[in-house]
Design an enzyme around this catalytic site. Structure first.
Site, PDB file in Angstrom:
ATOM      1  N   GLU A 363       0.836  -1.217   0.000  1.00 36.69           N
ATOM      2  CA  GLU A 363       0.000   0.000   0.000  1.00 36.69           C
ATOM      3  C   GLU A 363       0.870   1.266   0.000  1.00 36.69           C
ATOM      4  OE1 GLU A 363      -3.782  -0.066   1.798  1.00 36.69           O
ATOM      5  OE2 GLU A 363      -3.776  -2.234   1.993  1.00 36.69           O
TER       6      GLU A 363
HETATM    7  N1  CAA Z   1      -6.555  11.712  -3.566  1.00 37.15           N
HETATM    8  C1  CAA Z   1      -7.146  12.234  -4.679  1.00 37.15           C
HETATM    9  N2  CAA Z   1      -6.459  12.537  -5.786  1.00 37.15           N
HETATM   10  C2  CAA Z   1      -5.125  12.272  -5.789  1.00 37.15           C
HETATM   11  C3  CAA Z   1      -4.458  11.715  -4.694  1.00 37.15           C
HETATM   12  C4  CAA Z   1      -5.240  11.447  -3.536  1.00 37.15           C
HETATM   13  N3  CAA Z   1      -4.697  10.905  -2.440  1.00 37.15           N
HETATM   14  N4  CAA Z   1      -3.161  11.556  -4.978  1.00 37.15           N
HETATM   15  C5  CAA Z   1      -2.999  12.005  -6.241  1.00 37.15           C
HETATM   16  N5  CAA Z   1      -4.191  12.432  -6.713  1.00 37.15           N
HETATM   17  C6  CAA Z   1      -4.450  13.032  -8.012  1.00 37.15           C
HETATM   18  C7  CAA Z   1      -3.690  14.339  -8.139  1.00 37.15           C
HETATM   19  O1  CAA Z   1      -4.427  15.416  -7.613  1.00 37.15           O
HETATM   20  C8  CAA Z   1      -3.524  14.446  -9.627  1.00 37.15           C
HETATM   21  O2  CAA Z   1      -4.721  14.891 -10.211  1.00 37.15           O
HETATM   22  P1  CAA Z   1      -4.782  16.241 -11.113  1.00 37.15           P
HETATM   23  O3  CAA Z   1      -3.860  15.960 -12.263  1.00 37.15           O
HETATM   24  O4  CAA Z   1      -6.204  16.331 -11.505  1.00 37.15           O
HETATM   25  O5  CAA Z   1      -4.294  17.315 -10.241  1.00 37.15           O
HETATM   26  C9  CAA Z   1      -3.352  13.012 -10.069  1.00 37.15           C
HETATM   27  O6  CAA Z   1      -3.944  12.214  -9.035  1.00 37.15           O
HETATM   28  C10 CAA Z   1      -1.906  12.617 -10.214  1.00 37.15           C
HETATM   29  O7  CAA Z   1      -1.233  12.880  -9.005  1.00 37.15           O
HETATM   30  P2  CAA Z   1       0.350  12.765  -8.907  1.00 37.15           P
HETATM   31  O8  CAA Z   1       0.953  13.636  -9.981  1.00 37.15           O
HETATM   32  O9  CAA Z   1       0.742  13.005  -7.492  1.00 37.15           O
HETATM   33  O10 CAA Z   1       0.560  11.238  -9.330  1.00 37.15           O
HETATM   34  P3  CAA Z   1       1.886  10.409  -9.535  1.00 37.15           P
HETATM   35  O11 CAA Z   1       1.728   9.569 -10.730  1.00 37.15           O
HETATM   36  O12 CAA Z   1       3.092  11.288  -9.392  1.00 37.15           O
HETATM   37  O13 CAA Z   1       1.810   9.365  -8.280  1.00 37.15           O
HETATM   38  C11 CAA Z   1       2.273   8.475  -6.100  1.00 37.15           C
HETATM   39  C12 CAA Z   1       2.002   9.713  -6.979  1.00 37.15           C
HETATM   40  C13 CAA Z   1       2.096   8.978  -4.665  1.00 37.15           C
HETATM   41  C14 CAA Z   1       3.681   7.919  -6.264  1.00 37.15           C
HETATM   42  C15 CAA Z   1       1.209   7.366  -6.404  1.00 37.15           C
HETATM   43  O14 CAA Z   1       1.401   6.815  -7.697  1.00 37.15           O
HETATM   44  C16 CAA Z   1       1.244   6.235  -5.408  1.00 37.15           C
HETATM   45  O15 CAA Z   1       0.616   6.337  -4.352  1.00 37.15           O
HETATM   46  N6  CAA Z   1       1.974   5.152  -5.716  1.00 37.15           N
HETATM   47  C17 CAA Z   1       2.009   3.953  -4.895  1.00 37.15           C
HETATM   48  C18 CAA Z   1       0.868   3.057  -5.224  1.00 37.15           C
HETATM   49  C19 CAA Z   1       0.594   2.089  -4.125  1.00 37.15           C
HETATM   50  O16 CAA Z   1       0.451   2.419  -2.956  1.00 37.15           O
HETATM   51  N7  CAA Z   1       0.420   0.821  -4.531  1.00 37.15           N
HETATM   52  C20 CAA Z   1       0.044  -0.213  -3.659  1.00 37.15           C
HETATM   53  C21 CAA Z   1      -1.107  -0.980  -4.262  1.00 37.15           C
HETATM   54  S1  CAA Z   1      -2.117  -1.934  -3.200  1.00 37.15           S
HETATM   55  C22 CAA Z   1      -1.139  -3.126  -2.548  1.00 37.15           C
HETATM   56  O17 CAA Z   1      -0.162  -2.859  -1.973  1.00 37.15           O
HETATM   57  C23 CAA Z   1      -1.548  -4.568  -2.672  1.00 37.15           C
HETATM   58  C24 CAA Z   1      -2.559  -5.022  -1.735  1.00 37.15           C
HETATM   59  O18 CAA Z   1      -3.475  -5.772  -2.129  1.00 37.15           O
HETATM   60  C25 CAA Z   1      -2.490  -4.706  -0.287  1.00 37.15           C
END
Ligand code: CAA
Length: 379
Positions: A363
């Protein structure tokens, strides 16, 4: 701010503590040893109303709040982090996005059986080339009449193969990048949906972690969750809440290890006294306890913010970052304090240390949590 749990929350905590002692702890080592999904525990959790703990009563849940949910994951994880993550992935990654973004018909059809525990939920975002860079989705969904044809795969899916209902992300308009990602509700018995590789892991061995493979899987239009192109935001908002669950899991692991360690240093004697009498060990344990209490405040703060409808993304990221690193540090020191015994599977400490590691990874890794926090403070 009230730093005390309410009477209701204390009661919920007590109930889950006794459930953990009676139903979870006795089989935790065996579940780990045999890498076995504890279906019988999930069945009992269903009867306890735990599977829909934070789902409103009108949708078949227990109608409790996010803090109650965090307390449940924390208590379970004190004895068995596998059981903690089964509940966490089901609740915050499976139920919550339907509650938040689903239509009434979707809530009726999918959320209700998940809240009652009749069906188990999971979340499919991660792909071989879309881990931290979650926007790089390669799974594609093409609209054909009133169905989407979905092709692609997902990896590292918690509850994979055990779940009935999956929240899946796919590109509906690849040219639009992350604004071309859409969320879907997918049932496990859909033709074209198969379970791929099951991972062998360092820890949380009883939790099923699998690949999902979609080959010409036809999903009806009415299973689109939210709106076309809004999938990335749905995923990010879902993970904001999911991180509270993982933070609670990490906190529980650390507390479980601490409890066992306190007991051990009082009993274990060297140089004619309990080893807990030595100041070097006491200092280590004072640090462990301080970190645990700090993590606890952060986890409850994030959960309470979500329950009260306040912004919680940054609080959840900070809680997960701190609680997961605490879990790793506390369990590593707990092994050290148990000496050679701590390294054996006769004691639960080595399992707790192995289980703790994943909380710094899934996550969103610790580094992702720092990205989320930094983006928030610099906004
Ligand atoms: N809430 C709402 N909108 C959001 C947001 C949030 N928390 N975070 C980003 N956004 C929106 C932004 O506002 C932006 O929108 P606009 O263009 O309209 O302004 C858009 O999303 C893109 O945002 P970023 O430019 O910040 O996106 P990014 O591509 O740079 O990604 C990141 C940022 C934080 C690295 C994100 O990709 C991320 O969280 N990555 C990790 C993913 C993750 O946690 N994966 C785990 C999957 S689940 C798992 O682990 C398996 C399981 O089953 C347990």
């Amino acid at each position: 701010m009230n730093f005390n749990l309410s009477k209701e929350h204390k009661m919920i905590q007590k109930t889950f503590a006794s459930f953990t002692k009676n139903e979870v702890e006795p089989i935790a080592a065996e579940v780990d040893e045999n890498e076995r999904f504890p279906s019988e525990t999930v069945e009992k959790m269903k009867r306890f109303g735990m599977m829909g703990i934070a789902v409103p009563r009108e949708y078949g849940g227990a109608g409790a709040d996010e803090l109650a949910y965090a307390l449940a994951v924390e208590e379970l994880s004190k004895a068995c982090a596998t059981t903690g993550v089964i509940l966490s992935a089901h609740s915050s990654l499976g139920c919550w996005p339907i509650l938040k973004f689903g239509t009434e018909a979707q809530k009726e059809k999918y959320l209700k059986p998940m809240a009652s525990g009749e069906k188990l939920g999971a979340f499919g975002l991660t792909e071989p080339n879309a881990g931290t860079d979650a926007a790089s989705q390669q799974t594609v969904a093409v609209l054909e009449g009133d169905h989407y044809r979905i092709n692609g795969s997902k990896i590292f899916i918690t509850n994979g193969g055990e779940a009935d209902t999956y929240i899946i992300f796919a590109m509906t308009e690849p040219s639009k990048g992350l604004k071309g990602i859409t969320a879907f509700i997918v049932e496990s018995d859909t033709p074209g949906f198969t379970i791929g590789k099951k991972e062998k892991k360092l820890g949380i061995k009883g939790s099923a972690t699998t690949e999902l493979v979609f080959k010409n899987m036809m999903i009806p239009k009415e299973n689109l969750l939210g709106k076309e192109g809004k999938g990335f935001k749905i995923a990010m908002q879902t993970l904001d809440g999911g991180r509270i669950g993982i933070a609670a899991q990490a906190l529980g692991i650390a507390e479980g290890a601490m409890e066992k360690t306190v007991q051990y240093v009082k009993e274990r004697e060297q140089f004619n006294r309990p080893i807990g009498k030595f100041q070097g060990l006491q200092f280590m344990m004072a640090d462990m306890e301080t970190q645990i209490q700090a993590a606890k405040l952060m986890v409850y703060q994030a959960a309470a913010a979500k329950a009260e409808g306040k912004p919680y993304g940054k609080l959840a990221a900070m809680a997960k970052l701190y609680a997961s690193e605490t879990a790793m540090e506390v369990t590593t020191k707990a092994v050290q304090l148990h000496g050679g015994y701590g390294y054996t599977s006769d004691y639960p400490i080595e399992r707790m240390m192995r289980d703790a590691k994943i909380t710094e990874i899934y996550e969103g890794t610790s580094e992702v949590q720092k990205m989320v926090v930094a983006a928030d403070i610099l906004r």
